[in-house]
Design an enzyme around this catalytic site. Sequence first.
Site, PDB file in Angstrom:
ATOM      1  N   SER A 148      78.417  75.877  72.346  1.00 38.53           N
ATOM      2  CA  SER A 148      77.746  77.159  72.125  1.00 38.53           C
ATOM      3  C   SER A 148      77.702  77.401  70.617  1.00 38.53           C
ATOM      4  O   SER A 148      78.558  76.898  69.884  1.00 38.53           O
ATOM      5  CB  SER A 148      78.543  78.297  72.787  1.00 38.53           C
ATOM      6  OG  SER A 148      78.115  79.553  72.292  1.00 38.53           O
ATOM      7  N   TYR A 190      86.713  82.014  73.867  1.00 41.89           N
ATOM      8  CA  TYR A 190      85.489  81.239  74.154  1.00 41.89           C
ATOM      9  C   TYR A 190      85.094  80.372  72.950  1.00 41.89           C
ATOM     10  O   TYR A 190      84.768  79.191  73.101  1.00 41.89           O
ATOM     11  CB  TYR A 190      84.388  82.245  74.506  1.00 41.89           C
ATOM     12  CG  TYR A 190      83.061  81.663  74.908  1.00 41.89           C
ATOM     13  CD1 TYR A 190      82.894  81.069  76.159  1.00 41.89           C
ATOM     14  CD2 TYR A 190      81.957  81.749  74.060  1.00 41.89           C
ATOM     15  CE1 TYR A 190      81.655  80.566  76.545  1.00 41.89           C
ATOM     16  CE2 TYR A 190      80.722  81.255  74.435  1.00 41.89           C
ATOM     17  CZ  TYR A 190      80.572  80.663  75.683  1.00 41.89           C
ATOM     18  OH  TYR A 190      79.338  80.167  76.058  1.00 41.89           O
TER      19      TYR A 190
HETATM   20  P1  NAP Z   1      76.219  81.370  84.340  1.00 44.98           P
HETATM   21  O1  NAP Z   1      74.825  81.747  84.626  1.00 44.98           O
HETATM   22  O2  NAP Z   1      77.288  82.393  84.325  1.00 44.98           O
HETATM   23  O3  NAP Z   1      76.623  80.182  85.348  1.00 44.98           O
HETATM   24  C1  NAP Z   1      77.892  79.621  85.243  1.00 44.98           C
HETATM   25  C2  NAP Z   1      77.999  78.460  86.193  1.00 44.98           C
HETATM   26  O4  NAP Z   1      79.302  77.883  86.017  1.00 44.98           O
HETATM   27  C3  NAP Z   1      77.890  78.866  87.633  1.00 44.98           C
HETATM   28  O5  NAP Z   1      77.240  77.836  88.343  1.00 44.98           O
HETATM   29  C4  NAP Z   1      79.347  78.972  88.070  1.00 44.98           C
HETATM   30  O6  NAP Z   1      79.579  78.714  89.441  1.00 44.98           O
HETATM   31  C5  NAP Z   1      79.951  77.851  87.271  1.00 44.98           C
HETATM   32  N1  NAP Z   1      81.395  77.995  87.078  1.00 44.98           N
HETATM   33  C6  NAP Z   1      82.068  78.965  86.440  1.00 44.98           C
HETATM   34  N2  NAP Z   1      83.385  78.718  86.477  1.00 44.98           N
HETATM   35  C7  NAP Z   1      83.538  77.570  87.183  1.00 44.98           C
HETATM   36  C8  NAP Z   1      84.642  76.802  87.578  1.00 44.98           C
HETATM   37  N3  NAP Z   1      85.888  77.151  87.242  1.00 44.98           N
HETATM   38  N4  NAP Z   1      84.431  75.680  88.290  1.00 44.98           N
HETATM   39  C9  NAP Z   1      83.184  75.296  88.634  1.00 44.98           C
HETATM   40  N5  NAP Z   1      82.090  75.979  88.293  1.00 44.98           N
HETATM   41  C10 NAP Z   1      82.267  77.111  87.575  1.00 44.98           C
HETATM   42  O7  NAP Z   1      76.348  80.654  82.925  1.00 44.98           O
HETATM   43  P2  NAP Z   1      75.247  79.998  81.958  1.00 44.98           P
HETATM   44  O8  NAP Z   1      74.808  81.051  81.015  1.00 44.98           O
HETATM   45  O9  NAP Z   1      74.263  79.213  82.721  1.00 44.98           O
HETATM   46  O10 NAP Z   1      76.206  79.032  81.110  1.00 44.98           O
HETATM   47  C11 NAP Z   1      76.287  77.645  81.359  1.00 44.98           C
HETATM   48  C12 NAP Z   1      77.016  77.023  80.184  1.00 44.98           C
HETATM   49  O11 NAP Z   1      76.299  77.290  78.983  1.00 44.98           O
HETATM   50  C13 NAP Z   1      78.420  77.565  79.963  1.00 44.98           C
HETATM   51  O12 NAP Z   1      79.290  76.528  79.562  1.00 44.98           O
HETATM   52  C14 NAP Z   1      78.228  78.545  78.837  1.00 44.98           C
HETATM   53  O13 NAP Z   1      79.418  78.733  78.106  1.00 44.98           O
HETATM   54  C15 NAP Z   1      77.151  77.867  78.022  1.00 44.98           C
HETATM   55  N6  NAP Z   1      76.401  78.780  77.155  1.00 44.98           N
HETATM   56  C16 NAP Z   1      75.679  79.802  77.685  1.00 44.98           C
HETATM   57  C17 NAP Z   1      74.994  80.655  76.806  1.00 44.98           C
HETATM   58  C18 NAP Z   1      74.164  81.813  77.292  1.00 44.98           C
HETATM   59  O14 NAP Z   1      73.707  82.609  76.456  1.00 44.98           O
HETATM   60  N7  NAP Z   1      73.949  81.975  78.581  1.00 44.98           N
HETATM   61  C19 NAP Z   1      75.064  80.433  75.441  1.00 44.98           C
HETATM   62  C20 NAP Z   1      75.811  79.378  74.956  1.00 44.98           C
HETATM   63  C21 NAP Z   1      76.475  78.540  75.832  1.00 44.98           C
HETATM   64  P3  NAP Z   1      79.593  79.924  90.535  1.00 44.98           P
HETATM   65  O15 NAP Z   1      78.169  80.333  90.655  1.00 44.98           O
HETATM   66  O16 NAP Z   1      80.088  79.332  91.786  1.00 44.98           O
HETATM   67  O17 NAP Z   1      80.454  80.991  89.955  1.00 44.98           O
END
Ligand code: NAP
Length: 242
Positions: free
Chosen positions: A137, A150
């Site tokens: 990130s 984080y």
């Molecule tokens: P999201 O919409 O909150 O989705 C998170 C996903 O991770 C869901 O499928 C969730 O499963 C799964 N998850 C969470 N904890 C878990 C665990 N302990 N074991 C297995 N699965 C787990 O998040 P996102 O925004 O798509 O983020 C995806 C990645 O991108 C993350 O690593 C995040 O840090 C990174 N990121 C996101 C952003 C942003 O702005 N969105 C920016 C930078 C980096 P469930 O549905 O079953 O809970």
Amino acid sequence: MIAVVTGASRGIGAMTAVCLARHGYDVAINYRLSEEAAKKIERAVKHEGRQALLVPGDVGNEEDAKRIVSMTEQNLGPIDVLVNNAGVTEDGLMLRMSDEQFVQVLNTNLVSAFRLSRLVLPGMLKKRRGRIINMASVAGIYGNAGQVNYSSAKAGLIGLTKSLAKEVGSRNITVNAVAPGLIQTDMSAKLDESLIKSIASRISLGRLGKPEEVAGLICFLASDEASYITGQVIEVSGGISM
Ligand code: NAP
């Protein structure tokens, strides 16, 4: 070709699973709680003409991690691509942050990637081919107030990416990190409004990103076209840092 995507029930991971299927991969779809959402992605992968396998489990749990990898290998075959995407936030100012809040975020975002990478590496070393893509990130590069846990986890993932890339490069295994900025998902929706405003004001493209815009880079890094890219951290941030 077989790919495992952690956290593939929603957001960036879900779009990545579908993108990889479109590019010819059978996909193991990991999630922790959102079974219905994961089933929807399973259908979307099958719609692309590829095999889909649901591999539920908490990536931060050692036994679950072993099961995710063994289920994939037994049902789909040797793993070509691992996308360590699953992540969580648990924001708060440092002075009020508990040990548990810090350690849990490190465990889910960073320790999980260490363990899963270690589990898939023997198979990749044997095949002399593999791709590991870690979801970092911009928070891990520039920091964010209210996110020491984080940011530490994501900075750790960047170190892991570079060191592992050096360890396994000679075996034709690439390891890269993707560093998204602010992407429209459930995760960013629960960010503090003042943090969203402060980040959004720095985005050159003037808008939040879409999950598929991150998935596109992951699919590229998984492809043969990216065979000479390793140990890199690539931002998908709409130009936050220029
Ligand atoms: P999201 O919409 O909150 O989705 C998170 C996903 O991770 C869901 O499928 C969730 O499963 C799964 N998850 C969470 N904890 C878990 C665990 N302990 N074991 C297995 N699965 C787990 O998040 P996102 O925004 O798509 O983020 C995806 C990645 O991108 C993350 O690593 C995040 O840090 C990174 N990121 C996101 C952003 C942003 O702005 N969105 C920016 C930078 C980096 P469930 O549905 O079953 O809970």
